[in-house]
Scaffold this motif. Structure first.
Motif, short mmCIF file in Angstrom:
data_model
loop_
_atom_site.label_atom_id
_atom_site.label_comp_id
_atom_site.label_asym_id
_atom_site.label_seq_id
_atom_site.Cartn_x
_atom_site.Cartn_y
_atom_site.Cartn_z
N HIS A 224 -9.63 5.22 16.23
CA HIS A 224 -9.60 4.16 15.24
C HIS A 224 -10.97 3.47 15.12
CE1 HIS A 224 -4.94 3.79 15.55
NE2 HIS A 224 -5.36 4.94 15.08
N ALA A 227 -12.75 5.62 12.76
CA ALA A 227 -12.19 5.50 11.41
C ALA A 227 -12.61 4.18 10.77
CB ALA A 227 -10.67 5.60 11.47
N ASP A 231 -15.00 4.22 7.30
CA ASP A 231 -14.58 3.69 6.01
C ASP A 231 -13.46 2.67 6.27
OD1 ASP A 231 -13.54 3.15 3.52
OD2 ASP A 231 -13.68 5.20 2.81
N ALA A 234 -10.38 2.76 3.93
CA ALA A 234 -9.51 3.91 4.18
C ALA A 234 -8.69 3.68 5.45
CB ALA A 234 -10.34 5.18 4.31
N ALA A 235 -9.34 3.14 6.48
CA ALA A 235 -8.63 2.90 7.74
C ALA A 235 -7.50 1.91 7.51
CB ALA A 235 -9.61 2.39 8.79
N GLU A 236 -7.80 0.84 6.77
CA GLU A 236 -6.78 -0.18 6.51
C GLU A 236 -5.61 0.43 5.73
OE1 GLU A 236 -7.52 -3.71 7.36
OE2 GLU A 236 -5.34 -3.80 7.17
N LEU A 237 -5.92 1.21 4.70
CA LEU A 237 -4.87 1.83 3.90
C LEU A 237 -4.08 2.87 4.71
CD1 LEU A 237 -6.62 2.27 0.43
CD2 LEU A 237 -4.84 0.63 1.06
N SER A 238 -4.72 3.41 5.76
CA SER A 238 -4.01 4.37 6.59
C SER A 238 -3.13 3.67 7.63
CB SER A 238 -4.99 5.28 7.33
OG SER A 238 -5.77 5.97 6.40
N GLY A 239 -3.05 2.35 7.55
CA GLY A 239 -2.15 1.64 8.44
C GLY A 239 -2.81 1.16 9.72
N ILE A 240 -4.15 1.21 9.78
CA ILE A 240 -4.85 0.71 10.96
C ILE A 240 -5.23 -0.73 10.69
CG2 ILE A 240 -6.95 0.92 12.35
CD1 ILE A 240 -6.92 3.91 11.65
N THR B 80 0.29 -1.71 4.55
CA THR B 80 0.56 -0.30 4.30
C THR B 80 1.32 0.29 5.49
OG1 THR B 80 -1.65 0.14 5.15
CG2 THR B 80 -1.38 0.16 2.77
N HIS B 81 1.03 -0.25 6.67
CA HIS B 81 1.71 0.23 7.86
C HIS B 81 3.22 0.05 7.74
CE1 HIS B 81 2.08 1.35 12.03
NE2 HIS B 81 2.81 0.26 12.25
N ARG B 84 4.72 2.48 5.27
CA ARG B 84 4.81 3.82 5.84
C ARG B 84 5.97 3.92 6.81
NH1 ARG B 84 -0.62 5.43 8.42
NH2 ARG B 84 -0.97 7.23 7.15
N PHE B 92 -3.71 7.24 -2.15
CA PHE B 92 -4.46 6.31 -2.95
C PHE B 92 -5.54 7.04 -3.74
CE2 PHE B 92 -2.69 3.77 0.44
CZ PHE B 92 -2.19 2.69 -0.25
N ALA B 96 -8.22 7.35 0.94
CA ALA B 96 -8.05 6.72 2.24
C ALA B 96 -8.10 7.72 3.38
CB ALA B 96 -6.74 5.91 2.28
N VAL B 97 -9.10 8.59 3.34
CA VAL B 97 -9.32 9.46 4.49
C VAL B 97 -10.63 9.03 5.16
CG1 VAL B 97 -8.04 11.47 3.71
CG2 VAL B 97 -10.41 11.17 2.99
N ALA B 98 -10.73 9.31 6.45
CA ALA B 98 -11.95 8.99 7.19
C ALA B 98 -12.84 10.22 7.17
CB ALA B 98 -11.62 8.58 8.61
N LEU B 101 -13.93 12.17 10.41
CA LEU B 101 -12.90 12.71 11.31
C LEU B 101 -12.41 14.06 10.78
CD1 LEU B 101 -10.79 9.56 12.22
CD2 LEU B 101 -12.71 10.57 13.43
#
Lengths: 351, 269
Positions: A224, A227, A231, A234-240, B80-81, B84, B92, B96-98, B101
């Motif tokens: 994390h 991540a 970005d 992106a991290a926030e939108l991924s639930g982090i 968003t958590h 999900r 999105f 929303a990809v890193a 990684l």
């Protein structure tokens, strides 16, 4: 999916496959960012050995590791923070604050009646000093996360604050070697392997590199950090929870800085309230030369260790070769710029 | 509470949603229903509130007023958590990809698998092997065979491949609904066709999908119903059969209104 497009797609694939040697190098460096600093280190070692063969004597190598220990340990904290796309300018000031906290508690606590038990038990003094580092990190993290302030500005402010607090609380008095209990200086002991003298502090530093290397590679928190630095949206939108990650990184960095304070007392043998003015920049230099991107999200701890070693090797090698230290400053400056240029280039990698 | 016109409980329902940003009213009492097994396209002019609407469901925005229901149960997504966790997965527009990684880490970002037993619980060690294996299985499921290496960094992929990673992530974890925000906007013809195929595959597996798009031919190709947003509200819901592309554009711009009885507010049978 459609088979009709197979022809042109194959052609395109073939074109994509054709890669120049330069692109291949770019790809390899992208995958292993610590390779370029490693090459620089090896080249530097060979050059300094050719200039003066005493460079590779065990006595000198142990000296190199001892010279690396303070910047090397602090650079762990700096790496974690830079990976989140932050920066910590207060590292030197916080370390001095933690160091003076533990030294003063150990020496004066009983007499001054502030936490008198710490005077009897140096380990308690050390623990409180490390906690002072944790608290300082928490303050940095809180200001950054809660008020959305840039880390550069926050830590520029806390650099002054902790420098001042150290002088206000502990006056300008250096705690001398003879005054401090042995436990305080324990990390300054050495351990002999043939002619090689290994400092306990160096062992602790290597253990910390191993632990944090593991954390960054193998835990969700470590992933994390990358991540969030890469970005944050992106991290926030991924639930982090990016705020939680950033705050925790500064707290953990504070812990590392607190431990580094103990290491420094062992290495130097005394506790001075005046931080080495180059310490902050040296940690950032080690991280950057080590291939970690100042823009966050990419880099390795092993690279930072190599970067810290490069700084000391250049310094040590130039003195052995009888050359002016100005060349060290010159060499480090060139390396920093080269490292950032390489980072920018690597970022443009294509599949 | 269910929609007055529906006998089937919607998978997702928004009632009278309001969302403002300072003086800008993004949603002004918007409604939305998504029924089981359908692809609902959401179209509208720029600023009509499409993105704001779906961001309420994906947890990126919290509506100022109005209710949201998931399978008839009232929900409030604060992040968003939480969305999900509720089974709502969103791809999105920004994906929303890193980038740095690898593919497997991105697929599991924010819900990594830990190793079983002591190593996992005490040393918090991630089960990278399992994540890689399952990630490639998910990608194969979606018919994405162009990704050779699951440990490749996402930034080394093409736009379409990145999109595929984001869609695969949503498809792997979405248990209730998958929301796609402009999934083909940045893609070429072949890559768009591939994403549309993925959407159809998702529907065949019974997964309801909300598709936001500007691309009318694509919308008419895959959607069961078309939700037209205008000025922060729902202007109409029509089907590709009942109305033409020109009609839909006319509804978007306000040149045409559709009486409620001519709209398709119930599932298409």
């Amino acid at each position: 999916m459609s088979s009709a497009s197979a022809g042109p797609a194959d052609l395109a694939d073939e074109f994509m496959e054709r890669r120049t040697t330069l692109q291949r190098i770019q790809g390899v460096l992208h995958k292993y960012p610590y390779l370029s600093p490693l090459i620089v280190l090896l080249v530097a070692v060979i050059i300094f050995y050719l200039l003066n063969s005493r460079f590779l004597l065990p006595q000198n190598l142990s000296f190199v590791t001892q010279q690396t220990v303070v910047v090397g340990t602090l650079a762990i904290a700096q790496t974690l923070i830079i990976l989140t796309a932050g920066i910590d300018l207060s590292i030197g000031a916080v370390m001095t604050f933690a160091q003076m906290t533990m030294a003063n508690l150990a020496v004066f606590a009983t007499a001054s009646n502030i936490l008198p038990v710490a005077g009897q038990n140096p380990y308690l003094a050390i623990t409180v000093g490390i906690l002072a580092g944790v608290a300082s990190g928490a303050l940095n993290g809180f200001l950054i996360v809660r008020f959305n302030l840039p880390p550069f500005i926050v830590t520029l402010g806390t650099l002054s604050i902790f420098t001042a607090l150290t002088l206000i609380f502990f006056k300008a008095r250096t705690i001398q070697n003879a005054e401090m209990p042995d436990q305080m200086k324990w990390l300054g002991n050495t351990f002999k392997i043939g002619d090689f003298q290994l400092l306990y502090g160096v062992i602790l530093m290597l253990v910390m590199y191993a632990i944090f290397g593991y954390i960054l590679r193998n835990t969700a928190w470590g992933l994390h950090i990358y991540a969030v630095g890469d970005d944050p949206n992106a991290a926030e939108l991924s639930g982090i929870s990016t705020k939680r990650v950033i705050f925790s990184v500064y707290v953990v960095a504070g812990l590392v800085i607190g431990i580094a304070a103990w290491v420094t007392i062992g290495r130097v043998g005394s506790a001075s309230p005046n931080p080495d003015p180059l310490l902050n920049l040296d940690t950032i230099t080690a991280v950057v030369i080590g291939g970690t991107s100042l823009f966050g999200g990419r880099g390795t701890l092993i690279g930072t260790l190599i970067g810290a070693l490069i700084i000391t090797v250049v310094q040590n090698g130039l003195s052995l070769a009888g050359l002016d230290q100005a060349y060290r400053v010159l060499a480090i400056g060139i390396l920093v710029i080269a490292a950032v240029a390489i980072d920018q280039w690597i970022r443009k990698v294509k599949a | 509470m269910t929609a007055p016109t529906a006998t089937v409980t919607p998978v997702i329902q928004g009632v009278n949603l309001v969302k403002t940003f300072g003086r800008v009213v993004a949603l002004n009492g918007a409604d939305l229903e998504l029924f089981p097994g359908e692809v609902l396209a959401v179209v509208g002019d720029n600023g009509a509130g499409k993105s704001s609407l779906i961001k309420c469901f994906s947890g990126a925005h919290t509506p100022d007023r109005g209710e949201m229901y998931l399978n008839g149960k009232k929900v409030e997504f604060k992040s968003t958590h939480e969305a999900r966790e509720g089974g709502v997965e969103t791809v999105f527009q920004t994906l929303a990809v890193a980038p740095a990684l690898d593919i497997a880490s991105n697929l599991y970002l924010g819900r990594e698998l830990r190793k079983a037993g002591f190593v996992g619980s005490v040393f918090r060690m991630l089960d990278k092997k399992a994540m890689r294996q399952e990630a490639s299985a998910h990608l194969k499921n979606l018919g994405i065979s162009t990704l050779q290496n699951i440990t490749q960094a996402v930034e080394t992929l093409s736009g379409g491949q990145r999109q595929a990673v984001a869609v695969a992530r949503a498809a792997a974890f979405g248990s209730e609904v998958i929301i796609l925000d402009e999934p083909t906007a940045a893609l070429g013809v072949n890559e768009s066709a591939r994403v549309l195929k993925m959407i159809q595959d998702l529907r065949e597996r019974g997964m309801p999908v909300i598709l936001i798009s500007h691309n009318m031919p694509q919308v008419f190709e895959v959607a069961n119903r078309i939700h037209v947003a205008r000025l922060g509200k729902r202007a109409a819901v029509v089907t590709p059969q009942s109305h033409s592309m020109n009609d839909v554009v006319a509804i978007m711009t306000g040149a045409m209104t559709v009486p409620v009885e001519e709209q398709q507010l119930t599932p298409v049978t």
